[in-house]
Design a protein around this motif. Structure first.
Motif, PDB file in Angstrom:
ATOM      1  N   ASN A 168      19.528 -13.871  11.513  1.00 50.43           N
ATOM      2  CA  ASN A 168      18.390 -13.938  12.618  1.00 50.43           C
ATOM      3  C   ASN A 168      17.974 -12.812  11.929  1.00 50.43           C
ATOM      4  N   ARG A 169      18.583 -11.828  10.617  1.00 49.78           N
ATOM      5  CA  ARG A 169      17.791 -10.775  10.883  1.00 49.78           C
ATOM      6  C   ARG A 169      16.358 -10.034  10.141  1.00 49.78           C
ATOM      7  N   ALA A 170      15.522 -10.007  10.761  1.00 54.63           N
ATOM      8  CA  ALA A 170      14.426  -8.597  10.161  1.00 54.63           C
ATOM      9  C   ALA A 170      14.332  -7.653   9.450  1.00 54.63           C
ATOM     10  N   LEU A 171      14.174  -7.737   7.865  1.00 53.22           N
ATOM     11  CA  LEU A 171      14.748  -6.439   7.616  1.00 53.22           C
ATOM     12  C   LEU A 171      13.041  -5.584   7.429  1.00 53.22           C
ATOM     13  N   VAL A 172      12.487  -4.371   7.192  1.00 53.09           N
ATOM     14  CA  VAL A 172      10.999  -3.754   7.252  1.00 53.09           C
ATOM     15  C   VAL A 172      11.753  -2.626   6.728  1.00 53.09           C
ATOM     16  N   GLY A 173      10.440  -2.158   5.311  1.00 54.49           N
ATOM     17  CA  GLY A 173      10.665  -0.868   4.549  1.00 54.49           C
ATOM     18  C   GLY A 173       9.196  -0.815   4.277  1.00 54.49           C
ATOM     19  N   PHE A 174       8.991   0.574   4.370  1.00 57.49           N
ATOM     20  CA  PHE A 174       7.490   0.609   4.251  1.00 57.49           C
ATOM     21  C   PHE A 174       8.160   1.764   2.868  1.00 57.49           C
ATOM     22  N   ALA A 175       5.523   2.202   2.418  1.00 56.88           N
ATOM     23  CA  ALA A 175       6.410   3.757   1.819  1.00 56.88           C
ATOM     24  C   ALA A 175       4.870   4.019   1.827  1.00 56.88           C
ATOM     25  N   LEU A 176       4.145   4.703   2.050  1.00 54.47           N
ATOM     26  CA  LEU A 176       2.907   5.538   2.037  1.00 54.47           C
ATOM     27  C   LEU A 176       2.806   6.159   0.678  1.00 54.47           C
ATOM     28  N   ALA A 177       1.494   5.963   0.867  1.00 51.82           N
ATOM     29  CA  ALA A 177       0.722   6.506  -0.709  1.00 51.82           C
ATOM     30  C   ALA A 177      -0.452   7.895  -0.046  1.00 51.82           C
ATOM     31  N   ASP A 178       0.652   8.432  -1.343  1.00 51.74           N
ATOM     32  CA  ASP A 178      -0.123   9.885  -1.083  1.00 51.74           C
ATOM     33  C   ASP A 178      -1.865  10.509  -0.379  1.00 51.74           C
ATOM     34  N   ASP A 179      -2.675   9.730  -0.643  1.00 52.35           N
ATOM     35  CA  ASP A 179      -3.429   9.913   0.128  1.00 52.35           C
ATOM     36  C   ASP A 179      -3.553   9.338   1.778  1.00 52.35           C
ATOM     37  N   GLY A 180      -2.076   9.035   1.865  1.00 52.45           N
ATOM     38  CA  GLY A 180      -2.213   8.701   3.324  1.00 52.45           C
ATOM     39  C   GLY A 180      -2.578   7.979   3.961  1.00 52.45           C
TER      40      GLY A 180
END
Lengths: 346, 346, 346, 346
Positions: free
Chosen positions: C290-302
């Protein structure tokens, strides 16, 4: 609460043990070793277990020697396991070894398949073969259990009722295996472009897991042929054994024989005779669980029999059987941590 | 009959070249090199080509220098290709280089992605970018052609009509790629248990193949974002570009634009607007062939456009484009050896 | 012990509910209905659950109306669910409905996607949207909960922290989905030769699950684009959202925002920033759980952000969220029956 | 230029014929029929062939009767083919029928597997079994050729040298087959969630393709057992036959026997004895081509033999053999349109 240490926790069977232990509430993981990964979070190797072990780091083997524990699982390569087993036993731990070091009691058989220089004979003889369905009583008394060969387990669970009834005249077993059987280390044969959708016949007539079947079913080597074919899957074994019976039987007798043999076994299940598409088990129906399914069909002549079994090679064929054996050795309910159901279809 | 030598014939693109050359009757393979495999039959590495090359052995690079030939394909690692190219050119061969050594004309761009110390600038400038659809005329005059980046090719063929029309304001391209993109060498990421059915986002915003798109479409870097996701397949690229158009358009204009741009191109094909399930191309419809399929849909606002392309990364994205370029350089019909149809479904 | 009835137990979500209930010890299954399969063993449809329900037969709907129960799960087609819900509520049962009948509170939105003639508005307004992470408190008071759209859930869990912080200016979401999303009924698109290894872009700009995201994240329709691509897997969704932020941010702020939003949530987990190959979640790391995984990355411009989530569409995207909601409605620990770990690799 | 008509062009074998004919320059397709799809573009059913047949529409059967042609391929269901064959023959066309209607000469054998009411015996006796490697000379004189069963072909090509030498005492054949064997029509068993990665043993002891092997190898039914297992692939058959030899042999004799039997055969190839991983053929090495690979290993006792073959069921097992037979019947080089190489890895 039994304190548990895992020796060699970076491989696929080590990872599977860790998954099972996260759900075994009567056991507490105190350390998991890795020479190469010491100091790194466990989840860098087993990312699916990050929620279960958010902070646990791999322990260097030297440090692990000093960690107090009640039970050790050894998930080390064949041949490097037995010295660790000896030291753990000397310190009073119970030991379940997942390598092949203690599986074969007969020294010459062992050396013919795994080479010389393995575990000392007295240590081998101290070990109980770690398949609860065949050695439940002895495991209750043991402080050392061997692991089981995954392909051997697919055979042994499918054929022991026939073996005990003296019905096995000839056995031609065909195992279809997934890529996880080759372990976590990259190899040319396991490289995805070459392994994907492969149908690779690895051994035409024999495989070293045969030895465990000969031992456990008390079979003569001349009666058994074994072929292994790599197919497109990661986990799972489907074993199909074409059997020549020692005497003519009727199907009802076989049902009776199997039902009696499987009676009371939590993890062994017969597949139904009907509908036809469910008669022979598919590994997808057990993946992730400790279950073994067995189905069969008898030819019209009453002498030729097809028996098919399905297991998850990493669970019933490795870590699951190991935990089941450990539960028994620790005086726990053997099902603890193993009440798992396959997610299907997946 | 053009005599052909392949430098570096053990990788996946080398193998694919060999497959194509077996069906290109105006070319004759005189040698294929491998340092590590010299003296071994070609089919030990490329077993599917045993009927085509039953007796051919890999040639050691040193020996290959002395083999008389008219044309060389270089399927060597980035950075080791250009010295071989120089020697081949000096001996009067025409050269098609499948590495990245000659793809980027701008030195600083090249070094920013592939590091310093690559091919000398004058040699780079002698090379024509090896995508026939964009450089057919120059290839006819060239003695050195670069290879093409597979992901770049998926973008370039899909977007050049829009780029030429000045319609590209922003491009967010997403490439779904197979495991063959990682080459023939085993790696942890390519190990079957971990790669099978993976959905692995490799690069969130940029990828080095972008540079070839910036160059070939004459785009400003700020306009292009590129994501690469590894999916469960061996061959194939599906590129989906979400485009912000520089002005509002109607769909009929886009059809006209693409039809004109693709007119006369043997390997470029538009997918139909209807039925809906065929609108966006699936790589399976081109696998094994040199074809590129392109489909698109315009949002109601007339400003947002989705363009999707599909190629076989080893053919149109590598060996096929290389052979097509070579055919042109040798004065042959560019389609020779490339009249291939995908086997579907497969 | 809560007595549970399942209406419509032959589909994939029905099967998944049955799997979960077999491990939920505070609930007792009293009936599972099927019009077509009434009287047949449950395992003829769900063979993997034969050991769990060896003797249970499907019940005809008419008979099921008379079975005493405390809780009903409705796994019926959109549009046929609400009359059953009404009758169950009238008989005093709590109801969790897995169809779309009660998901969208706004009548015009609902009718625009699912057509006219659905559930009466007062019944819709009685329902709580069944995603515990967003509606835990209301679920504690509810007697009727809606199901959740699987793709919507992948978006909602990934984006609610950003939505609450007012950071979402534009969202371009891409869902990669498995074949189980299409249900258990054979279709041309789902036929194995055509579906195997497909990369099929189903919707270029919008999908009806969008509506649930607009509602739950309180987003304006103009800000959201959604693409759905069928890929080679059975279970699992990977959602990748390319987001234009309403203001420039630094990555540390995002980590803080997500950590606070996920704090105390048993089933929501962030993926680590490093190592790079674990940054963006892969559905295989949650399958069966029942898990949800979340990941992210921000571009250089913010300003540009990539957020990726992974769930099992049949668990967190359907049956798992339903059981979690039901647990809350029944005053139980919401984790009961849901403490499941993915078997990986598989 | 031979004018060709295809009867029944919407199935998988029909599609494969169309692919092959697009590359057979001595044949010209004049019509392809479909009752259900008449008037629709061919590419709506076979999207991969849109570049090859951009404008061709399916023809209604009634209209097709009037189309002038020299050769007809019948890709119709078993039992509906023979009346069309009769009419085509009466109009002077040569006919290659891909159904089973003309494969079995013995009426009782035919009826026992396919039921009564099939083709009239005199028409059956007019047909030559359409496997060029076994019936090349007769095909040169024939105006009617049957198709071949795909599994039967995997057996027949692997075993005919042994059969002719009188070496086959017992044969236990195991065919691993892909989902394309089930055809293009959706079914529960072929639905992707259930078919993906399946290991489904379809027949434990016999399969109707056996009949063609009994006929073509002149074997007694009691000597042959056949098992069919569906595995995760779309195309391809791997046939593994465990053979009991009628007398002890040495391996060198077998090599000699096979080399002689395969001599001059363009499409039959032996796999090498070494390296071990190439000894037994994998279907991926022939996919898309008309090739058949055969490998074998002899047990130490000189009496037990494993013979393994690999073909593409849609090519050598269906459309490829049909075109090869047609080429011979039309007085063409049998290789025309069939000089195809597999794309590997894929």
């Amino acid at each position: 609460m039994a304190r548990v240490i895992i020796w060699g926790g970076t491989g696929l069977t080590g990872g599977e043990l860790l998954r099972l232990l996260a759900g075994q509430e009567a056991m507490e993981l105190v350390a998991v070793t890795s020479r190469r990964r010491a100091g790194q979070p466990l989840w860098t190797v087993h990312p699916h277990l990050r929620p279960d072990y958010p902070d646990l780091l791999f322990t260097a083997p030297d440090e692990a020697e000093g960690v107090a524990a009640d039970l050790a699982f050894l998930a080390l390569p064949h041949g490097s396991s037995f010295p660790v087993a000896r030291r753990c036993l000397d310190r009073g731990l119970k030991v379940v070894d997942l390598s092949a070091d203690f599986r074969l009691r007969d020294r010459s058989l062992r050396e013919s398949w795994y080479g010389p220089g393995g575990a000392p004979q007295e240590l081998v003889e101290r070990a109980v073969y770690g398949l609860a369905e065949l050695h439940r009583r002895e495991l209750g008394q043991a402080d050392l259990a061997s692991g089981v060969g995954c392909n051997a387990t697919a055979l042994n669970l499918a054929l022991f009722p026939l073996a005990r009834a003296g019905l096995l005249e000839t056995v031609r077993a065909e195992c279809r295996v997934g890529s996880s059987e080759g372990g976590a280390t990259p190899s040319e044969g396991g490289h995805h472009p070459f392994r994907s959708r492969a149908l690779r016949i690895i051994e035409p007539f024999r495989h070293r897991h045969m030895a465990e079947t000969l031992q456990e079913l008390d079979l003569d080597a001349s009666r058994l042929t074994m072929t292994v074919t790599a197919v497109e899957m990661v986990r799972g074994i489907q074993m199909a054994a074409h059997i020549g019976l020692s005497k003519r039987v009727v199907e009802a007798d076989l049902w009776k024989l199997y039902r009696q043999a499987f009676k009371g076994e939590f993890f062994l299940h017969l597949t139904p005779a009907r509908p036809a598409h469910l008669r022979f088990p598919d590994p997808r129906l057990v993946l992730g669980s400790n279950r073994a399914l067995v189905g069969f069909a008898l030819a019209d002549d009453g002498r030729r029999l097809l028996v098919v079994s399905a297991i998850d090679n990493l669970v019933k064929g490795a870590a699951g059987s190991a935990l089941q054996a450990a539960n028994i050795m620790m005086g726990l309910d053997e099902r603890q941590g193993l009440d798992l159901r396959p997610a299907y279809p997946a």
